[in-house]
Design an enzyme around this catalytic site. Sequence first.
Site, PDB file in Angstrom:
ATOM      1  N   GLY A  74       0.819  -1.210   0.000  1.00 37.35           N
ATOM      2  CA  GLY A  74       0.000   0.000   0.000  1.00 37.35           C
ATOM      3  C   GLY A  74       0.852   1.259   0.000  1.00 37.35           C
ATOM      4  O   GLY A  74       0.512   2.252  -0.657  1.00 37.35           O
ATOM      5  N   ASN A 153      -7.621   3.768   9.006  1.00 40.12           N
ATOM      6  CA  ASN A 153      -7.151   2.500   9.568  1.00 40.12           C
ATOM      7  C   ASN A 153      -7.383   2.385  11.070  1.00 40.12           C
ATOM      8  O   ASN A 153      -7.549   1.290  11.587  1.00 40.12           O
ATOM      9  CB  ASN A 153      -5.662   2.292   9.247  1.00 40.12           C
ATOM     10  CG  ASN A 153      -4.836   3.523   9.458  1.00 40.12           C
ATOM     11  OD1 ASN A 153      -5.107   4.581   8.875  1.00 40.12           O
ATOM     12  ND2 ASN A 153      -3.822   3.433  10.298  1.00 40.12           N
ATOM     13  N   GLN A 183      -7.773   0.305   3.486  1.00 35.66           N
ATOM     14  CA  GLN A 183      -8.614  -0.235   4.562  1.00 35.66           C
ATOM     15  C   GLN A 183     -10.052  -0.533   4.151  1.00 35.66           C
ATOM     16  O   GLN A 183     -10.866  -0.900   4.996  1.00 35.66           O
ATOM     17  CB  GLN A 183      -8.588   0.699   5.780  1.00 35.66           C
ATOM     18  CG  GLN A 183      -7.267   0.685   6.528  1.00 35.66           C
ATOM     19  CD  GLN A 183      -6.941  -0.654   7.194  1.00 35.66           C
ATOM     20  OE1 GLN A 183      -7.804  -1.519   7.355  1.00 35.66           O
ATOM     21  NE2 GLN A 183      -5.684  -0.826   7.572  1.00 35.66           N
ATOM     22  N   SER A 203      -3.642  -2.830  -0.782  1.00 33.10           N
ATOM     23  CA  SER A 203      -2.524  -3.655  -0.325  1.00 33.10           C
ATOM     24  C   SER A 203      -3.031  -5.064  -0.028  1.00 33.10           C
ATOM     25  O   SER A 203      -4.001  -5.225   0.721  1.00 33.10           O
ATOM     26  CB  SER A 203      -1.939  -3.035   0.947  1.00 33.10           C
ATOM     27  OG  SER A 203      -0.923  -3.854   1.459  1.00 33.10           O
ATOM     28  N   GLY A 204      -2.370  -6.083  -0.599  1.00 39.89           N
ATOM     29  CA  GLY A 204      -2.858  -7.456  -0.500  1.00 39.89           C
ATOM     30  C   GLY A 204      -3.015  -7.976   0.915  1.00 39.89           C
ATOM     31  O   GLY A 204      -4.001  -8.638   1.243  1.00 39.89           O
ATOM     32  N   HIS A 205      -2.043  -7.639   1.791  1.00 42.19           N
ATOM     33  CA  HIS A 205      -2.046  -8.307   3.112  1.00 42.19           C
ATOM     34  C   HIS A 205      -3.163  -7.819   4.029  1.00 42.19           C
ATOM     35  O   HIS A 205      -3.349  -8.363   5.112  1.00 42.19           O
ATOM     36  CB  HIS A 205      -0.677  -8.176   3.787  1.00 42.19           C
ATOM     37  CG  HIS A 205      -0.330  -6.819   4.318  1.00 42.19           C
ATOM     38  ND1 HIS A 205      -0.372  -6.526   5.661  1.00 42.19           N
ATOM     39  CD2 HIS A 205       0.078  -5.684   3.701  1.00 42.19           C
ATOM     40  CE1 HIS A 205       0.016  -5.267   5.852  1.00 42.19           C
ATOM     41  NE2 HIS A 205       0.285  -4.736   4.679  1.00 42.19           N
ATOM     42  N   THR A 241      11.007  -7.178 -12.264  1.00 41.14           N
ATOM     43  CA  THR A 241      10.323  -8.423 -12.642  1.00 41.14           C
ATOM     44  C   THR A 241       9.125  -8.647 -11.731  1.00 41.14           C
ATOM     45  O   THR A 241       9.235  -8.543 -10.511  1.00 41.14           O
ATOM     46  CB  THR A 241      11.310  -9.603 -12.541  1.00 41.14           C
ATOM     47  OG1 THR A 241      12.412  -9.312 -13.401  1.00 41.14           O
ATOM     48  CG2 THR A 241      10.663 -10.915 -12.967  1.00 41.14           C
ATOM     49  N   CYS A 329       4.528   4.759  20.343  1.00 38.95           N
ATOM     50  CA  CYS A 329       5.612   5.138  21.255  1.00 38.95           C
ATOM     51  C   CYS A 329       6.712   5.813  20.461  1.00 38.95           C
ATOM     52  O   CYS A 329       7.307   5.199  19.597  1.00 38.95           O
ATOM     53  CB  CYS A 329       6.168   3.867  21.887  1.00 38.95           C
ATOM     54  SG  CYS A 329       6.282   3.971  23.647  1.00 38.95           S
TER      55      CYS A 329
HETATM   56  N1  PLP Z   1      -2.784   3.023   4.019  1.00 43.60           N
HETATM   57  C1  PLP Z   1      -3.516   2.595   5.058  1.00 43.60           C
HETATM   58  C2  PLP Z   1      -4.826   3.253   5.334  1.00 43.60           C
HETATM   59  C3  PLP Z   1      -3.055   1.566   5.876  1.00 43.60           C
HETATM   60  O1  PLP Z   1      -3.790   1.153   6.908  1.00 43.60           O
HETATM   61  C4  PLP Z   1      -1.792   0.993   5.589  1.00 43.60           C
HETATM   62  C5  PLP Z   1      -1.236  -0.063   6.451  1.00 43.60           C
HETATM   63  O2  PLP Z   1      -1.562  -0.168   7.610  1.00 43.60           O
HETATM   64  C6  PLP Z   1      -1.079   1.463   4.488  1.00 43.60           C
HETATM   65  C7  PLP Z   1      -1.606   2.471   3.716  1.00 43.60           C
HETATM   66  C8  PLP Z   1       0.251   0.892   4.118  1.00 43.60           C
HETATM   67  O3  PLP Z   1       0.113  -0.385   3.589  1.00 43.60           O
HETATM   68  P1  PLP Z   1       1.380  -1.358   3.460  1.00 43.60           P
HETATM   69  O4  PLP Z   1       1.668  -1.846   4.840  1.00 43.60           O
HETATM   70  O5  PLP Z   1       0.944  -2.450   2.562  1.00 43.60           O
HETATM   71  O6  PLP Z   1       2.474  -0.548   2.902  1.00 43.60           O
END
Ligand code: PLP
Length: 400
Positions: A74, A153, A183, A203-205, A241, A329
């Site tokens: 992301g 997020n 999100q 973002s995939g994860h 690649t 923190c």
């Molecule tokens: N944007 C938002 C709103 C997110 O919550 C996050 C990750 O927590 C990101 C971007 C960044 O994604 P990535 O960890 O895949 O770089």
Amino acid sequence: MSNKLIYLDNNATTRVDDRVYEAMLPYFKEEYANPSSMYQFATTASRALKDAREQVREFFNAKSEKEIIFTSCGSESANTAIRGVLGMNKNKKHIITSKVEHPCVLNLYQTLEKQGYKVDYIGVNSVGELDLEQLSEAINDDTALVSIMYANNETGVINPIAKISDIIKSKNPNTKFFVDAVQVAGKIPIDVQECGVDLMGVSGHKFHAPKGVGALYVNSKTIITPLIIGGHQERGKRAGTENVPYIVGLGKACDVARDFMKYEATEVKRLRDKLENGILKNVYNARLNTGLANRVPNTTNIGFEYIEGELILLHLSDLGICASSGSACTSGSLEPSHVLRAMNVPFTAIHGSIRFSLSKYTTESEIDYVNSVLPGIIEKIRNISPYQEELAELKRRKSL
Ligand code: PLP
């Protein structure tokens, strides 16, 4: 320490879906060809890449698969979008964003400010909703880019993207609109055409694909300069690649997410509400930081007044429960979250705010368990709080 894991931190990352994992496997050891190669052995990899691009196109409801760029995450999607738009509009120096964006956007803007850009940071109200009037007033002839996240997020609050797009285009049709949709992917349907956005990143994860793969939608009318320069991959917009197994995983995750979206809106939301209502009912010093704002179905952000969020997290962690705190923190001092600060969450609750984020893997018995142990945890921490009088007063008011 309990050996049971209750994972309620799905806005941080998610478990890879079994179907996604299975779909990726052949591309590590059998079909490992470089998809750009000319020989027959590369045909399967290059077809897999093409199919995944189509799956992602459908997920965004983009017009053409040429509008999809694969990235690594992301953050890369956001950096590619922002730097790419500015790279094509070198004479324009004004950017608009919000105060509650993810650090991958905010920290980039801090860098750009040092390079001479003027950045306006639009505020939010007490429940996290964007100030659309302030946004509208900020747009001028010099505005190259507006970047606003789809959902936050920390709070899950959803921004009205189609409305924001209308505002932008009515004030300056040449201003580009980038949306960080990290999100919302997999949580609510995305439709780039209906929203009228120029660029959108995921973002995939965050939706059951692995870490290390993302995508950026760039509509056909928007030209960007590449962030990573090199070979001709991704039509010259992102060299390197292609990560075929992970891209295959992302494509599969898009398909799976589309089938599960209804489940998110009903079952995941029901469990989120059950958790939230249980906490608000049984813990007298708890407040829902987002009030009645429109949110993604899996997220709740609750402030526990007069206690430290980190202590709550440690107690939860001892029971195998993963959640996250709105605080970060920094250099030894506890900085409250920039998001909750922008919302003016009272100082009594800002340090004790916890985000719980569910997924399709969250079960009813997990939520029941958290609801059964949390009041005791809060009671324990409250008993050692230096704010005994304030807490007694809160308890008295709640019981009135
Ligand atoms: N944007 C938002 C709103 C997110 O919550 C996050 C990750 O927590 C990101 C971007 C960044 O994604 P990535 O960890 O895949 O770089």
